[in-house]
Design an enzyme around this catalytic site. Structure first.
Site, PDB file in Angstrom:
ATOM      1  N   LYS A  13      29.952  38.717 -79.313  1.00  0.00           N
ATOM      2  CA  LYS A  13      28.795  37.898 -78.909  1.00  0.00           C
ATOM      3  C   LYS A  13      29.182  36.880 -77.825  1.00  0.00           C
ATOM      4  O   LYS A  13      28.488  36.729 -76.834  1.00  0.00           O
ATOM      5  CB  LYS A  13      28.225  37.142 -80.131  1.00  0.00           C
ATOM      6  CG  LYS A  13      27.840  38.053 -81.291  1.00  0.00           C
ATOM      7  CD  LYS A  13      27.266  37.266 -82.457  1.00  0.00           C
ATOM      8  CE  LYS A  13      28.237  36.314 -83.137  1.00  0.00           C
ATOM      9  NZ  LYS A  13      29.383  36.975 -83.811  1.00  0.00           N
ATOM     10  N   ARG A  88      21.713  32.449 -88.541  1.00  0.00           N
ATOM     11  CA  ARG A  88      22.625  33.138 -89.455  1.00  0.00           C
ATOM     12  C   ARG A  88      22.063  33.247 -90.853  1.00  0.00           C
ATOM     13  O   ARG A  88      22.731  33.820 -91.726  1.00  0.00           O
ATOM     14  CB  ARG A  88      23.935  32.371 -89.528  1.00  0.00           C
ATOM     15  CG  ARG A  88      25.079  32.941 -88.665  1.00  0.00           C
ATOM     16  CD  ARG A  88      26.172  31.921 -88.696  1.00  0.00           C
ATOM     17  NE  ARG A  88      27.499  32.384 -88.540  1.00  0.00           N
ATOM     18  CZ  ARG A  88      28.219  32.268 -87.423  1.00  0.00           C
ATOM     19  NH1 ARG A  88      27.693  31.806 -86.323  1.00  0.00           N
ATOM     20  NH2 ARG A  88      29.479  32.633 -87.404  1.00  0.00           N
ATOM     21  N   ARG A 127      42.399  36.791 -80.694  1.00  0.00           N
ATOM     22  CA  ARG A 127      41.520  36.056 -79.759  1.00  0.00           C
ATOM     23  C   ARG A 127      42.130  34.718 -79.328  1.00  0.00           C
ATOM     24  O   ARG A 127      42.685  33.996 -80.133  1.00  0.00           O
ATOM     25  CB  ARG A 127      40.186  35.820 -80.468  1.00  0.00           C
ATOM     26  CG  ARG A 127      39.318  34.770 -79.823  1.00  0.00           C
ATOM     27  CD  ARG A 127      37.895  34.862 -80.271  1.00  0.00           C
ATOM     28  NE  ARG A 127      37.671  34.512 -81.657  1.00  0.00           N
ATOM     29  CZ  ARG A 127      36.501  34.639 -82.278  1.00  0.00           C
ATOM     30  NH1 ARG A 127      35.464  35.149 -81.649  1.00  0.00           N
ATOM     31  NH2 ARG A 127      36.366  34.274 -83.522  1.00  0.00           N
ATOM     32  N   ARG A 161      41.644  29.426 -82.494  1.00  0.00           N
ATOM     33  CA  ARG A 161      40.840  28.730 -83.508  1.00  0.00           C
ATOM     34  C   ARG A 161      41.553  28.731 -84.853  1.00  0.00           C
ATOM     35  O   ARG A 161      42.107  29.751 -85.259  1.00  0.00           O
ATOM     36  CB  ARG A 161      39.490  29.441 -83.648  1.00  0.00           C
ATOM     37  CG  ARG A 161      38.572  29.167 -82.484  1.00  0.00           C
ATOM     38  CD  ARG A 161      37.353  30.048 -82.464  1.00  0.00           C
ATOM     39  NE  ARG A 161      36.696  30.207 -83.757  1.00  0.00           N
ATOM     40  CZ  ARG A 161      35.574  30.887 -83.930  1.00  0.00           C
ATOM     41  NH1 ARG A 161      34.984  31.459 -82.891  1.00  0.00           N
ATOM     42  NH2 ARG A 161      35.037  31.000 -85.113  1.00  0.00           N
ATOM     43  N   ARG A 172      34.215  34.988 -93.715  1.00  0.00           N
ATOM     44  CA  ARG A 172      33.171  34.975 -92.674  1.00  0.00           C
ATOM     45  C   ARG A 172      32.401  36.295 -92.652  1.00  0.00           C
ATOM     46  O   ARG A 172      31.188  36.323 -92.463  1.00  0.00           O
ATOM     47  CB  ARG A 172      33.808  34.661 -91.314  1.00  0.00           C
ATOM     48  CG  ARG A 172      34.234  33.190 -91.223  1.00  0.00           C
ATOM     49  CD  ARG A 172      35.305  32.924 -90.190  1.00  0.00           C
ATOM     50  NE  ARG A 172      34.920  33.256 -88.842  1.00  0.00           N
ATOM     51  CZ  ARG A 172      35.775  33.415 -87.831  1.00  0.00           C
ATOM     52  NH1 ARG A 172      37.070  33.259 -88.032  1.00  0.00           N
ATOM     53  NH2 ARG A 172      35.346  33.725 -86.640  1.00  0.00           N
TER      54      ARG A 172
HETATM   55  P1  ADP Z   1      32.231  36.845 -81.397  1.00  0.00           P
HETATM   56  O1  ADP Z   1      31.736  35.800 -80.406  1.00  0.00           O
HETATM   57  O2  ADP Z   1      31.168  37.846 -81.758  1.00  0.00           O
HETATM   58  O3  ADP Z   1      32.896  36.251 -82.596  1.00  0.00           O
HETATM   59  P2  ADP Z   1      34.162  37.441 -79.264  1.00  0.00           P
HETATM   60  O4  ADP Z   1      33.270  37.703 -78.097  1.00  0.00           O
HETATM   61  O5  ADP Z   1      34.891  36.137 -79.292  1.00  0.00           O
HETATM   62  O6  ADP Z   1      33.360  37.683 -80.644  1.00  0.00           O
HETATM   63  O7  ADP Z   1      35.219  38.647 -79.347  1.00  0.00           O
HETATM   64  C1  ADP Z   1      36.313  38.605 -80.262  1.00  0.00           C
HETATM   65  C2  ADP Z   1      37.585  39.072 -79.554  1.00  0.00           C
HETATM   66  O8  ADP Z   1      37.478  40.461 -79.267  1.00  0.00           O
HETATM   67  C3  ADP Z   1      37.850  38.360 -78.230  1.00  0.00           C
HETATM   68  O9  ADP Z   1      39.236  38.082 -78.134  1.00  0.00           O
HETATM   69  C4  ADP Z   1      37.399  39.367 -77.164  1.00  0.00           C
HETATM   70  O10 ADP Z   1      38.224  39.265 -76.012  1.00  0.00           O
HETATM   71  C5  ADP Z   1      37.581  40.704 -77.855  1.00  0.00           C
HETATM   72  N1  ADP Z   1      36.499  41.645 -77.537  1.00  0.00           N
HETATM   73  C6  ADP Z   1      35.174  41.371 -77.334  1.00  0.00           C
HETATM   74  N2  ADP Z   1      34.474  42.485 -77.065  1.00  0.00           N
HETATM   75  C7  ADP Z   1      35.379  43.512 -77.081  1.00  0.00           C
HETATM   76  C8  ADP Z   1      35.293  44.940 -76.870  1.00  0.00           C
HETATM   77  N3  ADP Z   1      34.121  45.524 -76.585  1.00  0.00           N
HETATM   78  N4  ADP Z   1      36.441  45.651 -76.997  1.00  0.00           N
HETATM   79  C9  ADP Z   1      37.619  45.040 -77.308  1.00  0.00           C
HETATM   80  N5  ADP Z   1      37.775  43.736 -77.512  1.00  0.00           N
HETATM   81  C10 ADP Z   1      36.674  42.969 -77.403  1.00  0.00           C
HETATM   82  P1  AMP Z   2      31.432  31.148 -84.749  1.00  0.00           P
HETATM   83  O1  AMP Z   2      32.026  30.394 -83.601  1.00  0.00           O
HETATM   84  O2  AMP Z   2      30.051  31.653 -84.459  1.00  0.00           O
HETATM   85  O3  AMP Z   2      32.354  32.222 -85.277  1.00  0.00           O
HETATM   86  O4  AMP Z   2      31.245  30.078 -85.918  1.00  0.00           O
HETATM   87  C1  AMP Z   2      32.356  29.405 -86.494  1.00  0.00           C
HETATM   88  C2  AMP Z   2      31.941  28.717 -87.789  1.00  0.00           C
HETATM   89  O5  AMP Z   2      30.965  27.702 -87.496  1.00  0.00           O
HETATM   90  C3  AMP Z   2      31.276  29.619 -88.841  1.00  0.00           C
HETATM   91  O6  AMP Z   2      32.222  30.292 -89.649  1.00  0.00           O
HETATM   92  C4  AMP Z   2      30.456  28.584 -89.623  1.00  0.00           C
HETATM   93  O7  AMP Z   2      31.282  27.819 -90.493  1.00  0.00           O
HETATM   94  C5  AMP Z   2      29.981  27.644 -88.520  1.00  0.00           C
HETATM   95  N1  AMP Z   2      28.687  28.083 -87.931  1.00  0.00           N
HETATM   96  C6  AMP Z   2      28.472  28.489 -86.646  1.00  0.00           C
HETATM   97  N2  AMP Z   2      27.184  28.810 -86.454  1.00  0.00           N
HETATM   98  C7  AMP Z   2      26.564  28.616 -87.646  1.00  0.00           C
HETATM   99  C8  AMP Z   2      25.226  28.797 -88.107  1.00  0.00           C
HETATM  100  N3  AMP Z   2      24.247  29.254 -87.284  1.00  0.00           N
HETATM  101  N4  AMP Z   2      24.958  28.499 -89.408  1.00  0.00           N
HETATM  102  C9  AMP Z   2      25.895  28.024 -90.232  1.00  0.00           C
HETATM  103  N5  AMP Z   2      27.180  27.853 -89.878  1.00  0.00           N
HETATM  104  C10 AMP Z   2      27.524  28.142 -88.593  1.00  0.00           C
END
Ligand code: ADP
Ligand code: AMP
Length: 214
Positions: A13, A88, A127, A161, A172
């Site tokens: 995302k 969420r 990541r 993170r 999660r």
């Molecule tokens: P989200 O925001 O849904 O938690 P991220 O966009 O941060 O996910 O992606 C998680 C990790 O996977 C990042 O390190 C990113 O570089 C990698 N990633 C994202 N999309 C892809 C893909 N299509 N193929 C391989 N790795 C990916």
């Molecule tokens: P994310 O960066 O989206 O992976 O979110 C990291 C953490 O932030 C999650 O595991 C939750 O603890 C909190 N968080 C982010 N967005 C939300 C949401 N919309 N509702 C509740 N908790 C959230």
């Protein structure tokens, strides 16, 4: 244009949001990023959220819907929103309806990134992001072109993170399955859900999203 990117942690995302921001000038509204900024700044919201986030549980609906409302108020009506990591829960989906309608906005698309959960632990534990501009990277899937230097801003510091560890990821994922996936039917009933193969390479995912939003 207002869209939601929906998918479990690591689905891509944030990666795809950053690309839409660059290509279309849309605004990324990531509640995760906003909460991490609040934790770093030590605000009252940050103090409440810190331990919950470290456990991988969900922060309260009131807090996250409150910060989304403030963010929408800071945007001009012409800028489109990409909701990344929000809503969420069902309560958040309901809150978003009102937040948008009160501001004369409508939701155009909910794009579900369809992924194989088994691959997500590897995505999440690899990541990292640029400490200056926030551009996302991955140890295996997206290294900076020049090792140690951010492609986007030239920064040389990177961060990981604290919740990106295998144990918290499992919580999660469970939260996603129990509370977030059940909101899909609400949007399906409105006929605005599209599914994209989130296991494809990043460029193919971007193309598929662009094809949906036109
Ligand atoms: P989200 O925001 O849904 O938690 P991220 O966009 O941060 O996910 O992606 C998680 C990790 O996977 C990042 O390190 C990113 O570089 C990698 N990633 C994202 N999309 C892809 C893909 N299509 N193929 C391989 N790795 C990916
Ligand atoms: P994310 O960066 O989206 O992976 O979110 C990291 C953490 O932030 C999650 O595991 C939750 O603890 C909190 N968080 C982010 N967005 C939300 C949401 N919309 N509702 C509740 N908790 C959230």
């Amino acid at each position: 244009m207002n869209i939601i990117l929906l998918g479990p942690p690591g689905a891509g995302k944030g990666t795809q949001s950053q690309r839409l921001v660059e290509r279309r000038g849309m605004r990324q509204l990531s509640t995760g990023d906003m909460l991490r900024a609040a934790v770093k700044a030590g605000t009252p919201t940050g103090l409440k959220a810190k331990a919950v986030m470290e456990r991988g549980e969900l922060v309260s609906d009131e807090i996250v819907s409150g910060i989304i409302g403030e963010e929408l108020d800071s945007m001009g009506p012409e800028s489109g929103a990409i909701f990344d990591g929000y809503p969420r829960t069902e309560a958040q989906a309901q809150a978003l309806e009102k937040l948008l309608s009160d501001r004369g906005r409508t939701l155009d698309h909910v794009i579900e990134l369809d992924v194989n959960e088994d691959a997500l632990v590897e995505r999440i534990t690899g990541r990292f992001t640029c400490a200056s501009c926030g551009k996302g990277y991955h140890d295996k899937f997206e290294q900076p072109r020049l090792p140690g230097t951010c492609d986007k801003c030239g920064g040389t510091e990177f961060k990981r993170r604290p919740d990106d560890n295998a144990e918290t990821v499992r919580t999660r994922m469970a939260e996603y399955r129990a509370k977030t996936a059940p909101i899909l039917p609400f949007y399906e009933a409105k006929g605005i859900v599209s599914r994209v193969d989130g296991m494809a390479d990043m460029d193919s995912v971007t193309e598929a999203i662009e094809a949906i939003i036109g």
